[in-house]
Design a protein around this motif. Sequence first.
Motif, PDB file in Angstrom:
ATOM      1  N   GLY A 156      30.961  27.785  30.667  1.00 52.23           N
ATOM      2  CA  GLY A 156      30.352  26.878  31.367  1.00 52.23           C
ATOM      3  C   GLY A 156      28.707  26.931  31.245  1.00 52.23           C
ATOM      4  N   PRO A 157      27.945  26.194  31.772  1.00 54.88           N
ATOM      5  CA  PRO A 157      26.406  26.370  31.645  1.00 54.88           C
ATOM      6  C   PRO A 157      25.955  27.678  32.265  1.00 54.88           C
ATOM      7  N   GLY A 158      26.757  28.134  33.181  1.00 50.09           N
ATOM      8  CA  GLY A 158      26.373  29.507  33.828  1.00 50.09           C
ATOM      9  C   GLY A 158      26.545  30.751  33.002  1.00 50.09           C
ATOM     10  N   GLY A 159      27.540  30.550  31.980  1.00 44.74           N
ATOM     11  CA  GLY A 159      28.016  31.786  31.318  1.00 44.74           C
ATOM     12  C   GLY A 159      29.448  31.655  30.829  1.00 44.74           C
ATOM     13  N   PHE A 160      29.951  32.996  30.453  1.00 46.49           N
ATOM     14  CA  PHE A 160      31.489  33.190  29.778  1.00 46.49           C
ATOM     15  C   PHE A 160      32.008  34.194  30.931  1.00 46.49           C
ATOM     16  N   VAL A 161      33.199  34.148  31.291  1.00 45.51           N
ATOM     17  CA  VAL A 161      33.917  34.792  32.300  1.00 45.51           C
ATOM     18  C   VAL A 161      35.319  34.932  31.564  1.00 45.51           C
ATOM     19  N   PHE A 162      36.089  36.102  31.502  1.00 48.08           N
ATOM     20  CA  PHE A 162      37.071  36.421  31.320  1.00 48.08           C
ATOM     21  C   PHE A 162      37.854  37.215  32.239  1.00 48.08           C
ATOM     22  N   ALA A 163      39.274  37.090  32.365  1.00 51.93           N
ATOM     23  CA  ALA A 163      40.291  38.269  33.171  1.00 51.93           C
ATOM     24  C   ALA A 163      41.708  38.007  32.586  1.00 51.93           C
ATOM     25  N   SER A 164      42.493  38.897  33.112  1.00 49.25           N
ATOM     26  CA  SER A 164      43.889  38.920  33.105  1.00 49.25           C
ATOM     27  C   SER A 164      44.708  38.113  33.724  1.00 49.25           C
ATOM     28  N   GLU A 165      44.044  37.563  34.865  1.00 47.62           N
ATOM     29  CA  GLU A 165      45.005  36.879  35.796  1.00 47.62           C
ATOM     30  C   GLU A 165      43.841  35.728  36.413  1.00 47.62           C
ATOM     31  N   TYR A 166      44.544  34.573  36.931  1.00 50.26           N
ATOM     32  CA  TYR A 166      44.017  33.308  37.262  1.00 50.26           C
ATOM     33  C   TYR A 166      43.263  33.926  38.713  1.00 50.26           C
ATOM     34  N   LYS A 167      43.800  34.630  39.431  1.00 48.43           N
ATOM     35  CA  LYS A 167      43.352  35.121  40.861  1.00 48.43           C
ATOM     36  C   LYS A 167      41.998  35.956  40.490  1.00 48.43           C
ATOM     37  N   ALA A 168      41.975  36.530  39.645  1.00 49.83           N
ATOM     38  CA  ALA A 168      40.625  37.318  39.370  1.00 49.83           C
ATOM     39  C   ALA A 168      39.367  36.288  38.779  1.00 49.83           C
ATOM     40  N   LEU A 169      39.848  35.504  37.922  1.00 50.15           N
ATOM     41  CA  LEU A 169      38.784  34.736  37.301  1.00 50.15           C
ATOM     42  C   LEU A 169      38.445  33.812  38.339  1.00 50.15           C
TER      43      LEU A 169
END
Length: 652
Positions: A156-169
Motif C-alpha cells: 500500500g502507500p505506506g510500504g510492503f509487508v510480508f509474513a508466513s501467517e495472517y495473524k502476523a501480517l
Amino acid sequence: MCGIAGIVSAHREAERWISRMLAVQAHRGPDGSGIWRDKSAPGGLQVVLGHRRLSILDLSDAGAQPMVDCTGHFVLTYNGEIYNYLEIRDELRKRGVGFRSNTDTEVLLEAYKHWGAACLERFNGMFAFALYDRLRGVVFCARDRYGEKPFLFHQGPGGFVFASEYKALLQCPEIGLAVDEERLVTSAYRISYGLDSDRQTVFSAVQQLLPSEALELDISSGQTRIWRYWQIEPKPLRQVSDEREVFGEFRELLTDAVRLRMRSDVPVGSCLSGGMDSTAIVCIARQLLGRDSDYHTFTGRFPGTHADEWSYASQVVEQTGVTSHTVEPGVARFMEELPEFIWHNELPVGNSSQVAQWCVFELAKRQGITVLLDGQGADEGLGGYDGYFRAYVKAMRERGETEQLARELPLIRARYPSALVPSARALRDRLPLGARHWASRRFGMGGSFLFGLRLDLARKVQEEVELVCKPGFNALSSTLEQNSFGRFLTTLLRYGDRNSMAHSREVRLPFCDHRIAELVHGLPPRLLMGDAQNKRLLRESMRGILPEGVRTRWAKQGFVPPQELWFENPRFMQLVRDTLHSDAFRQNPVWQHNWWERALDRLEAGERALARTVWRPFIQTCWRQHFVGELARMRARTEAALPESVLDSPSQ
C-alpha cells in the motif's frame, strides 16, 4: 521450518511491529528469533526482516536468521527446506564458493548470488523466503512449486509487508480486517474456491504468492513484478512398450523423493493412515533405514466407527516393525481446544479431518519427533479420487482407445460404483435454484448449503467455474494439473502447514516432488488409471513393497473422523446451537437464519446427512469469534498503547 516477516517502509515503528509479528508466530519457530534492519535503504526507506527458527539442519547458531552473507550485501529470511541442498552446495563449492555452516539456508543465499532468480529452477524443496539484494536495491521473494509454504503480503502507500501467517501480517494496524463475504461463503460451498486458489485472499487487504510464483520489489520505485518461474508444460506422451519399466522408474523416483526428505539433524517419523500413500512412504523409509533403525509412525484412530482404518494401518506396522503411536481425536477434545485450533488454522476448515490432523501432530510433539513425512498430494497428482475416472474416460476417447475402454468400463462401474455417475449435487443443481430455495424454506426440507443463504448470494455461489481442459493436455492430465497447482491441493497444503506448525512440527511431502509431476504428465492415461485402478502407477510400482491388503484396497476413505456422530453429543449440539444463536451469526446478512434453525432441529431429530451442512456456518462463525475477533481485540489493545501505527508514522 520457520516463520518469516518483513517490512519495507519509511516508518519508525517498523522494528517494533516486526517484533509483534514474530511473537504471534512463535509456534513456527520456538528455537530462536532474529531481526535485521537496514535504515539506509534506497529512497530513504528502511528494510526490516524478521525470523523465528525451528532448528532442523545444523542446530548451531550458524543457522540463525536473518542470515547475512560474508559481504554484507545479501540478507535472507527463509521458511522451509531445500532437500537437495547438499548437491547444490557441492556444485557451488566446485565453483569456488565457501560455506560457514551446514545449512540449506546458506546454500539458498549463495545460490542466489551465483545464479540470481534462476536459482529457483535448481531447488527441490518447500519454501517461502525474502532475500534483500542491497546491491540491486530489490527484495526478491518466492514460494515453492506446490505452495507448501505460505507467503502473504500487503502493499500500500505506506510500504510492503510480508509474513508466513495472517495473524502476523495483520499486526500492522493499517492493514484492514475487512473480509470478502462472497469469497468466504463460496469457499464453504466449494472447498477448492475462494481461499487459496487466487492471489487475492479472503482479507481484502492481503494477497499471497501462488504456487511457483516469485516476486521482486524495487525499493526505490515501490514497483513489484510477479511471475511464475515453473509450471507443467504439455508435451507428447511417451510411447511405452513395457509398462514395467515405467513402474520401476516411478518407484525409483518416489524412493529418491523419500530419501531426500529424510535429511535432518532431528528425529524423522511418518504420519500413517490406512491408505496407500502414507503406507508407501513408511515402507520405503523402512527399506532406506534398514530393519534395525528406530522409526516412529503416528495414526489417528476412531474405534467402533466406520472411519477407523486401524485394520489397514496395523498391517503396515506389523510388516515394517515401526514404533506405532495412536491418538483418538474426539469431540470432547475438539470443544476444549476449539479457540486454539481456530486461531492456528487462521481460516475456516472444511471438515473435522483437520481436527484429526491437529491431534496427530500434537502426538508427534509429545513423542519428540520433529519431522514427519506424509502422503499428501498423491490423490491429486496420481488420480486417486473416484471422480477422476470421468476425465480418464474422456482422455481415452480422445486418444481413440475405445476398445480398451470398452473392456475397462464394466470393471470401473463394479469397483467404483459412483465414479461415472454425476454427483447428487450436480443432478440437484440442474433444477431451478429459486424453486428449490423457496420449497426448502417453506416446507423445511432439503439439505443443500445453498438453502441457508440469501437467494441472490446462493445464485452467485452456485455458479461453478468449470475445469476447462488446458491446451495441449489430455482431459485427465489437465484435471490432475489444475487440482494439484491451482485448486483443492493448495487448500489441503494450508491445513497441513498450519496444523503442523501449531505444534512446531515440520511436515514433508514426497509426492509433492516436482520431478514426479513432470514424469506423470508425460505418461499415457492408461498408466495412471487404467485397468480400473485409481493411482495405478503407484499401485503397480509398489508390488512386493506394500502389504497386499493395502495395495489392493479399492475404496478410498479420507482421513475424517465420524463427524456426523459428533452432533449426537449433547454438549457439542448445544455449542452449535449457541453459536448459530450468537450475535455474530444473526447479524450476518448472508444467512437465512430461520432455515438454519429448522436444520438444527432436523439434525437433532436424526437427519445425520445435515451434519456436513451445519458444520459450515458453525465453523465460519467460530472463525469470526476466535480469529477475526481476537485480531480486533489485539489491535485495540495495541492502538491504545501506541497511537501511531507502523504505516502512519514517518521515520525520523
